[in-house]
Design a protein around this motif. Structure first.
Motif, PDB file in Angstrom:
ATOM      1  N   LYS A 155      31.024 -46.179  70.017  1.00 50.17           N
ATOM      2  CA  LYS A 155      31.995 -47.275  69.935  1.00 50.17           C
ATOM      3  C   LYS A 155      33.277 -46.808  69.249  1.00 50.17           C
ATOM      4  O   LYS A 155      34.388 -47.110  69.700  1.00 50.17           O
ATOM      5  CB  LYS A 155      31.394 -48.467  69.179  1.00 50.17           C
ATOM      6  CG  LYS A 155      30.289 -49.188  69.931  1.00 50.17           C
ATOM      7  CD  LYS A 155      29.788 -50.379  69.135  1.00 50.17           C
ATOM      8  CE  LYS A 155      28.674 -51.112  69.886  1.00 50.17           C
ATOM      9  NZ  LYS A 155      28.161 -52.273  69.119  1.00 50.17           N
ATOM     10  N   ALA A 156      33.114 -46.063  68.151  1.00 56.35           N
ATOM     11  CA  ALA A 156      34.277 -45.537  67.444  1.00 56.35           C
ATOM     12  C   ALA A 156      35.006 -44.510  68.306  1.00 56.35           C
ATOM     13  O   ALA A 156      36.244 -44.453  68.314  1.00 56.35           O
ATOM     14  CB  ALA A 156      33.856 -44.913  66.115  1.00 56.35           C
ATOM     15  N   ALA A 157      34.237 -43.699  69.045  1.00 57.66           N
ATOM     16  CA  ALA A 157      34.846 -42.696  69.923  1.00 57.66           C
ATOM     17  C   ALA A 157      35.661 -43.364  71.027  1.00 57.66           C
ATOM     18  O   ALA A 157      36.772 -42.924  71.351  1.00 57.66           O
ATOM     19  CB  ALA A 157      33.772 -41.788  70.516  1.00 57.66           C
ATOM     20  N   LEU A 158      35.114 -44.435  71.601  1.00 54.82           N
ATOM     21  CA  LEU A 158      35.835 -45.159  72.654  1.00 54.82           C
ATOM     22  C   LEU A 158      37.117 -45.783  72.108  1.00 54.82           C
ATOM     23  O   LEU A 158      38.173 -45.725  72.752  1.00 54.82           O
ATOM     24  CB  LEU A 158      34.926 -46.228  73.257  1.00 54.82           C
ATOM     25  CG  LEU A 158      35.516 -47.063  74.399  1.00 54.82           C
ATOM     26  CD1 LEU A 158      35.885 -46.168  75.576  1.00 54.82           C
ATOM     27  CD2 LEU A 158      34.524 -48.147  74.842  1.00 54.82           C
ATOM     28  N   ARG A 159      37.031 -46.385  70.922  1.00 56.73           N
ATOM     29  CA  ARG A 159      38.218 -46.956  70.295  1.00 56.73           C
ATOM     30  C   ARG A 159      39.279 -45.892  70.040  1.00 56.73           C
ATOM     31  O   ARG A 159      40.467 -46.094  70.310  1.00 56.73           O
ATOM     32  CB  ARG A 159      37.825 -47.612  68.975  1.00 56.73           C
ATOM     33  CG  ARG A 159      38.957 -48.298  68.238  1.00 56.73           C
ATOM     34  CD  ARG A 159      38.668 -48.358  66.753  1.00 56.73           C
ATOM     35  NE  ARG A 159      38.660 -47.053  66.127  1.00 56.73           N
ATOM     36  CZ  ARG A 159      37.821 -46.688  65.174  1.00 56.73           C
ATOM     37  NH1 ARG A 159      36.895 -47.517  64.716  1.00 56.73           N
ATOM     38  NH2 ARG A 159      37.900 -45.463  64.655  1.00 56.73           N
ATOM     39  N   THR A 160      38.832 -44.736  69.547  1.00 58.10           N
ATOM     40  CA  THR A 160      39.769 -43.647  69.267  1.00 58.10           C
ATOM     41  C   THR A 160      40.449 -43.168  70.538  1.00 58.10           C
ATOM     42  O   THR A 160      41.664 -42.935  70.562  1.00 58.10           O
ATOM     43  CB  THR A 160      39.040 -42.478  68.590  1.00 58.10           C
ATOM     44  OG1 THR A 160      38.468 -42.925  67.359  1.00 58.10           O
ATOM     45  CG2 THR A 160      39.995 -41.326  68.310  1.00 58.10           C
ATOM     46  N   LEU A 161      39.680 -43.007  71.605  1.00 61.37           N
ATOM     47  CA  LEU A 161      40.260 -42.566  72.873  1.00 61.37           C
ATOM     48  C   LEU A 161      41.313 -43.551  73.372  1.00 61.37           C
ATOM     49  O   LEU A 161      42.390 -43.143  73.841  1.00 61.37           O
ATOM     50  CB  LEU A 161      39.158 -42.395  73.919  1.00 61.37           C
ATOM     51  CG  LEU A 161      38.259 -41.154  73.774  1.00 61.37           C
ATOM     52  CD1 LEU A 161      37.109 -41.225  74.767  1.00 61.37           C
ATOM     53  CD2 LEU A 161      39.070 -39.883  73.993  1.00 61.37           C
TER      54      LEU A 161
END
Length: 408
Positions: free
Chosen positions: A245-251
């Motif tokens: 979830k954090a990775a998707l937000r960062t992307l």
């Protein structure tokens, strides 16, 4: 060098211009910890990074300084912690007596002014004349580094607000949207590792800034131009270590920030070619990349480094392993006082804003000098000459391990 009044204690090294030299001549302490050694428990590093030294964890053997007068029944490690406690009380009095404007307002106003300069910068790039166009490049370059370096740095320490929730929002905005990096990894690596274990081999020793296969001139003068390209690539690699979830937000934030910059150059600044817009992005985002790289290596590398199991207490660790540069109007505005002239103060009290670090600077410098602790200062030009002359020693080879003499 003496650590208490009339209490001589030294470390195996030299001094240059009255300051700690870049290459201590040290006693051997065995092999350094493996470079891939995992960080100790995060809760302890977080506590250390916030400026308070907890008791030693099991297995830790912090170096303590011997000699000097002690109170009856007081252990050496208690005396070391008493120094940090006394300095913290002095700083806390200043913080409590300071207004919100001094604690947060000054730095927020600098960031706000930078946002307000963005339209002028993009509009100047519409001009076909050299002077307005260069003014636009300079404006956008300074604004970019103010938001990505100063803003991200303060946000990672939650120094822009006293609310943790808003602190998280600002960290995502400045680190991910403006800087195209991951907030979780930036905060972990900088706050918990670099600050929690400053100049500790294999942890906070600034080795991530070293690129041994580059020669001195390419590293110091050419490689910084690639920082805007390398930063998002490193972020993508680090996303493997965060939740999806954090990775998707960062992307999403990274893409939005980069695309907005590109879109504004095409539709506001009037660039006709995508490649010319991308080239302008690279130019503005790398405008202050050289001092950015230089500052990050000048203020730690070349100063004493310690093994994880033989590190001194916090106040000695920071006074020995951190260096201040002189004030500079451009860098103070773009990077912040805590990264330039108040780096020692920042490492001792990382939760304070740039303006507060500047305010406590006289107190910290006077206290450290009064207790005969190091207070390292040097000029930008002097450090640049040093790194060019001794590049292989400082940036290629593994650093020597400092062992303090006169310990118990």
């Amino acid at each position: 060098m003496p650590l208490e009044d009339g209490d001589p204690v030294s470390w195996r090294g030299q001094q240059v211009n009255g300051e700690v030299s870049s290459t201590p001549q040290l006693r051997g302490t065995g092999d350094p910890p493996p470079w891939g050694m995992p960080a100790p428990d995060g809760s302890r590093t977080e506590a250390m990074a916030e400026g308070w030294e907890p008791g030693p964890a099991p297995g830790d053997r912090d170096v303590t300084f011997g000699g000097g007068p002690q109170r009856a029944g007081q252990e050496p490690w208690q005396r070391e912690e008493a120094l940090m406690g006394e300095l913290s009380e002095l700083v806390q009095k200043v913080v409590k007596s300071s207004s919100w404007w001094e604690r947060h307002g000054v730095d927020i106003s600098i960031l706000t002014c930078s946002f307000l300069l963005l339209p002028a910068g993009f509009l100047c790039l519409r001009s076909a004349q050299a002077i307005p166009f260069l003014a636009g490049v300079l404006t956008l370059g300074v604004v970019h580094h103010t938001l990505t370096v100063k803003g991200s740095h303060l946000a990672s320490h939650n120094a822009l607000t006293e609310s943790k929730s808003w602190g998280k929002v600002w960290a995502i905005f400045f680190i991910e949207l403006c800087s195209a990096f991951t907030a979780e990894q930036a905060t972990y690596n900088h706050v918990k590792i670099h600050h929690g274990y400053t100049n500790v081999i294999g942890l906070g020793d600034s080795s991530t800034w070293k690129v041994p296969f580059l020669n001195r001139y390419i590293y110091m003068f050419i490689a910084p131009l690639a920082v805007p390209i390398i930063t998002p690539l490193v972020a993508l690699d680090l996303l493997r270590n965060v939740e999806w979830k954090a990775a998707l937000r960062t992307l999403c934030c990274m893409f939005l920030g980069l695309y907005c910059h590109y879109w504004l150059l095409l539709h506001v600044s009037g660039f006709q070619s995508p490649w010319s817009a991308l080239l302008c992005m690279l130019l503005t985002r790398s405008l202050l990349a050289h001092p950015y790289i230089h500052v990050n290596i000048f203020q730690h590398i070349g100063l004493p480094m310690f093994a994880a199991d033989r590190k001194p207490k916090r106040i000695h660790l920071m006074s020995l392993g951190v260096l201040n540069l002189p004030r500079n109007a451009l860098l103070d505005w773009s990077f912040g006082h805590s990264l330039i002239s108040c780096h020692v103060e920042h490492h001792l009290f990382p939760g304070l804003s740039d303006n507060m670090c500047l305010k406590i600077k006289p107190i910290v410098s006077q206290y450290l000098k009064q207790k005969k602790l190091p207070y390292n200062e040097d000029t930008y030009a002097s450090r640049l000459r040093l790194f060019l002359q001794r590049y292989e020693e400082l940036m290629v080879h593994a650093p020597p391990i400092t062992e303090l003499v006169g310990i118990q």
